[in-house]
Write an enzyme that holds these catalytic residues in place. Structure first.
Site, short mmCIF file in Angstrom:
data_model
loop_
_atom_site.label_atom_id
_atom_site.label_comp_id
_atom_site.label_asym_id
_atom_site.label_seq_id
_atom_site.Cartn_x
_atom_site.Cartn_y
_atom_site.Cartn_z
N LYS A 22 0.87 -1.21 -0.03
CA LYS A 22 -0.03 -0.07 0.05
C LYS A 22 0.92 1.12 0.13
CE LYS A 22 -4.27 -0.07 1.70
NZ LYS A 22 -5.25 -0.52 0.44
N1 PMP Z 1 -6.25 -4.80 -3.67
C1 PMP Z 1 -5.81 -3.58 -3.51
C2 PMP Z 1 -5.28 -2.85 -4.79
C3 PMP Z 1 -6.22 -2.92 -2.43
O1 PMP Z 1 -6.18 -1.45 -2.39
C4 PMP Z 1 -7.19 -3.48 -1.35
C5 PMP Z 1 -7.44 -2.48 -0.06
N2 PMP Z 1 -6.55 -2.59 0.62
C6 PMP Z 1 -7.17 -4.80 -1.58
C7 PMP Z 1 -6.73 -5.44 -2.79
C8 PMP Z 1 -7.91 -5.73 -0.50
O2 PMP Z 1 -7.11 -5.67 0.71
P1 PMP Z 1 -7.53 -5.83 2.36
O3 PMP Z 1 -8.41 -6.97 2.18
O4 PMP Z 1 -6.11 -6.10 2.95
O5 PMP Z 1 -8.24 -4.55 2.46
#
Ligand code: PMP
Length: 291
Positions: A148
């Site tokens: 992220k």
């Molecule tokens: N892919 C992307 C590009 C994201 O930004 C997110 C959101 N964080 C997810 C997948 C899902 O990740 P998570 O389940 O950890 O929120």
């Protein structure tokens, strides 16, 4: 109503330098974390896992992020907000020290915002969303690791904009080999003949909701070509924000909202609200610091 915590204490909407490195180059990293009401008060879902993913981003950016400080910031921001259900946005970014591309020695700022929860997919979370295969490629892991990191999100934003301009709610990234990667802010699952498959891609964010839903469903994780996804009985996407959201349309193909998706959505909601005894360990009580 928004609560802002910055660098160790509660703050107003504090000033950040107009020359902040993170503002100019996207040199920051963030998380999206949910707080849910439980019978024992508000609880943060998988806090440690989110912070550990931030730690991996910090490593990639060479940034001295203080994860303990952010941990405390999350608890204090929830407590100060008085919210039972909230979205937490921890962010660490390079601020002052120069606009050169060598980040050594730049000042690091730590921030946590706590805000009332508002679903980014709106009603789609229940009735299902429409998804369009994007003409944009996901930034490959060889270009930017799938973490992220703030700047990488321009890629998601461009794809989302293209999809919404075409009348769809979300965009699906496919890689150069035609394998499914992920959506702009969610991982992808599908169901075929009762079996649940978690789409695996080296270019996709290792989603914490994805891992949660894999644990709850026993889904297999493997690479999936777009043609196979198009032939699925049910498709759903997962994310901290999206939770488990059905896909009711992929390009020109209509899919219903299927029973396996609805059952997993309900199992996920039980886990995050502390109604699933076996997985209470995923919750960090946020009321401990209440005064
Ligand atoms: N892919 C992307 C590009 C994201 O930004 C997110 C959101 N964080 C997810 C997948 C899902 O990740 P998570 O389940 O950890 O929120």
């Amino acid at each position: 109503m928004m609560t802002i915590w910055m660098d160790g204490h509660l703050a107003g909407e504090e000033g950040v330098s107009p020359l902040a490195h993170g503002l100019h180059y996207g040199t920051g990293l963030f998380e999206g974390i949910r707080v849910y009401p439980t019978t024992e008060g508000p609880a943060i879902f998988r806090l440690e896992d989110h912070l550990q993913r931030m730690g991996r981003g910090a490593e990639a950016l060479g940034m001295a992020v203080d994860l303990n400080l952010l941990h405390r910031g999350c608890l204090e921001a929830v407590a100060a907000s008085g919210l039972e259900a909230a979205y937490l946005r921890p962010l660490a970014f390079y601020e002052t020290g120069g606009l050169g591309l060598d980040v050594a020695g730049l000042k690091v700022r730590h921030l946590v915002a706590a805000m009332p929860w508002k679903n980014h997919l709106g009603e789609g979370e229940q009735r299902g969303i429409s998804v369009r295969t994007s003409p944009f490629r996901r930034v490959s892991r060889e270009a930017i690791p799938p973490l992220k990191l703030c700047g990488i999100y321009v890629n998601s934003i461009l794809a989302k904009l293209e999809a919404t301009r075409a009348g769809f709610e979300e965009a699906l990234f496919v890689d150069v080999e035609g394998q499914v990667v992920e959506c702009t802010g969610e991982n992808v699952f599908f169901v075929k003949d009762g079996r649940v498959v978690a789409v695996e891609s080296p270019h996709a964010l290792p989603g914490i909701t994805r891992e949660t839903v894999m644990t709850l469903s026993g889904a297999v994780s493997r690479p999936v070509p777009l043609e196979e996804l198009r032939d699925a009985d049910e498709i759903f996407v997962t994310g901290t924000s999206a939770e488990v959201t059905p896909v009711r349309q992929l390009d020109d193909r209509e899919l219903g909202v299927g029973p396996v998706t609805l059952a997993l959505r309900s199992a996920y909601l039980d886990a995050v609200h502390g109604r699933d005894e076996a997985h209470r360990g995923w919750l960090t009580p946020a009321f401990q610091v209440w005064v």
